[in-house]
Design an enzyme around this catalytic site. Structure first.
Site, PDB file in Angstrom:
ATOM      1  N   GLU A 167       0.839  -1.203   0.000  1.00 16.92           N
ATOM      2  CA  GLU A 167       0.000   0.000   0.000  1.00 16.92           C
ATOM      3  C   GLU A 167       0.869   1.247   0.000  1.00 16.92           C
ATOM      4  O   GLU A 167       2.015   1.231   0.435  1.00 16.92           O
ATOM      5  CB  GLU A 167      -0.931  -0.016   1.211  1.00 16.92           C
ATOM      6  N   TYR A 168       0.294   2.327  -0.515  1.00 19.79           N
ATOM      7  CA  TYR A 168       0.986   3.619  -0.633  1.00 19.79           C
ATOM      8  C   TYR A 168       2.270   3.481  -1.454  1.00 19.79           C
ATOM      9  O   TYR A 168       3.303   4.051  -1.123  1.00 19.79           O
ATOM     10  CB  TYR A 168       1.263   4.227   0.744  1.00 19.79           C
ATOM     11  N   MET A 230     -10.173  -3.285  -0.964  1.00 21.23           N
ATOM     12  CA  MET A 230     -10.327  -2.854   0.427  1.00 21.23           C
ATOM     13  C   MET A 230     -11.437  -1.810   0.551  1.00 21.23           C
ATOM     14  O   MET A 230     -11.186  -0.624   0.795  1.00 21.23           O
ATOM     15  CB  MET A 230      -8.983  -2.354   0.958  1.00 21.23           C
ATOM     16  N   TRP A 355     -11.975  -8.100   7.077  1.00 17.09           N
ATOM     17  CA  TRP A 355     -10.883  -7.496   7.852  1.00 17.09           C
ATOM     18  C   TRP A 355     -11.437  -7.115   9.220  1.00 17.09           C
ATOM     19  O   TRP A 355     -12.222  -6.188   9.322  1.00 17.09           O
ATOM     20  CB  TRP A 355     -10.317  -6.265   7.148  1.00 17.09           C
TER      21      TRP A 355
END
Length: 377
Positions: A167-168, A230, A355
């Site tokens: 991520e990122y 997500m 999650w």
């Protein structure tokens, strides 16, 4: 299956009588003490009432931390196709920070659940790190070492696939990330392992922002075996109070996703938690995470009435605590879970991805198994 919303003065016994079912069985399935007072607006799932038509067979993924309790894991595994164990943090030299996962792997296999190794670019105490991914993506030798370590670990531990949760990633690393994934997929497929990737919730291909730009939906859809989108954290630790996964915003993401990714490769993220915000909300203040089951207990403690936002398809309530401070809570209940699972059927997705499963939320599994059959290995 019937989802009953509690009204003032109702008890488990009176609700069960309305539907001609045994109140002890209702209490057992919902994991509610038979003598516990109910909260106005709380949901009760009655699996023996009504006539629910199954919507088909799905796959179900659940993320778990290694510290999940044996009891929660035991109750959850029958409802899963995949158990994704979070996570092996990658290191700059292509090695992996080890985790204690063998017991979870063994228990998953005993219940015909496929264990999935998760790798992430998390740096301890600071979170997802863009520079760390860049270091890996800029050096083919480090990539090769990382891939070898991943495959060797899967062989040694008994994993059946790997989930890449990077991520990122810097936008300028998009092509390099794609190239790494292709190399990883080729190596894993040669050893009969599958590859899954976690994707940010985009609504169009060229969406700006470091969270989104390096996640190339079309490439992932053509290359990897599954993707986990997500679709949560609209309401998050530092946001203003709102639903964690408003159904209208979730659906906007899925509508785009199926145009670039085969629908049967897509797992839609479902949050198994909520947040408590202090009011009045001040930007920069942190909300506190809470489980869905615990949220109802909190409403009971403060005699709060649970409301339901029809647009977001999410429950919420406010209460005044012992310090005379007002708080706002958003979480998930049987109604919001049903709305999300119906999107899985509407868009012919592979299934939901939770999650996380570390907190047990019985109503989620009652709704899911009433609507779907779960594929097992």
């Amino acid at each position: 299956m019937v989802i009953h919303v509690v009204k003032s003065g109702e008890s488990l016994y009176s609700i069960a009588q309305q539907y001609g079912v045994n109140y002890l069985e209702v209490a057992r399935e919902n994991e509610i003490p038979v003598d516990q007072s109910l909260v106005v607006g709380q949901t009760i799932v009655l699996t023996q009432a009504g006539d629910t038509k199954k919507l088909g067979m799905i796959q179900v993924n659940g993320y778990a931390f290694p510290n999940i309790s044996d009891e929660v894991l035991e109750k959850t595994l029958p409802n899963l196709t995949f158990l994704s164990i979070f996570s092996y943090n990658i290191l700059e030299d292509g090695t992996l920070a080890n985790i204690e996962d063998q017991d979870l792997i063994n228990k998953a296999k005993d219940k015909r659940v496929q264990p999935v190794m998760v790798i992430s670019n998390i740096v301890e105490a600071t979170g997802f790190n863009s520079d760390l991914v860049h270091t890996i993506l800029a050096d083919t030798a480090i990539q090769d070492k990382l891939i070898d370590n991943v495959i060797n670990n899967m062989k040694q531990k008994g994993y059946e696939g790997v989930d890449v949760d990077f991520e990122y990633v810097y936008p300028y690393d998009r092509v390099a990330y794609n190239n790494f994934l292709k190399k990883l997929v080729d190596a894993c497929h040669a050893e009969e392992f599958f590859v899954t990737t976690a994707l940010a919730p985009k609504t169009f291909a060229e969406q700006k922002g470091k969270l989104y730009e390096a996640h190339d939906y079309a490439f992932h859809g053509n290359t990897v075996d599954h993707v986990i989108i997500m679709t949560y954290e609209w309401g998050y630790t530092y946001s203003a109070p709102m639903a964690v996964a408003p159904i209208n915003l979730v659906e906007n993401v899925i509508k785009y996703a199926v145009t670039d990714i085969p629908s049967d490769k897509i797992f839609m993220g479902v949050p198994n938690y909520g947040y408590i915000w202090k009011l009045p909300y001040e930007k920069g203040t942190a909300a506190k995470a809470i489980g869905n089951y615990e949220a109802v207990d909190l409403a009971r403690q403060y005699n709060a009435r649970i409301e339901y936002d029809e647009e977001a398809q999410a429950p919420f309530f406010t209460y005044v605590d012992e310090n005379k401070k007002e708080n706002e809570v958003w979480f998930e209940d049987a109604r919001s879970i049903k709305a999300k699972l119906e999107l899985v059927a509407k868009y012919n997705l592979a299934g939901p991805s939770y999650w996380t499963i570390n907190r047990f939320f019985p109503q989620n599994w009652l709704v899911l198994t009433s609507l779907f059959d779960v594929e097992k290995s």
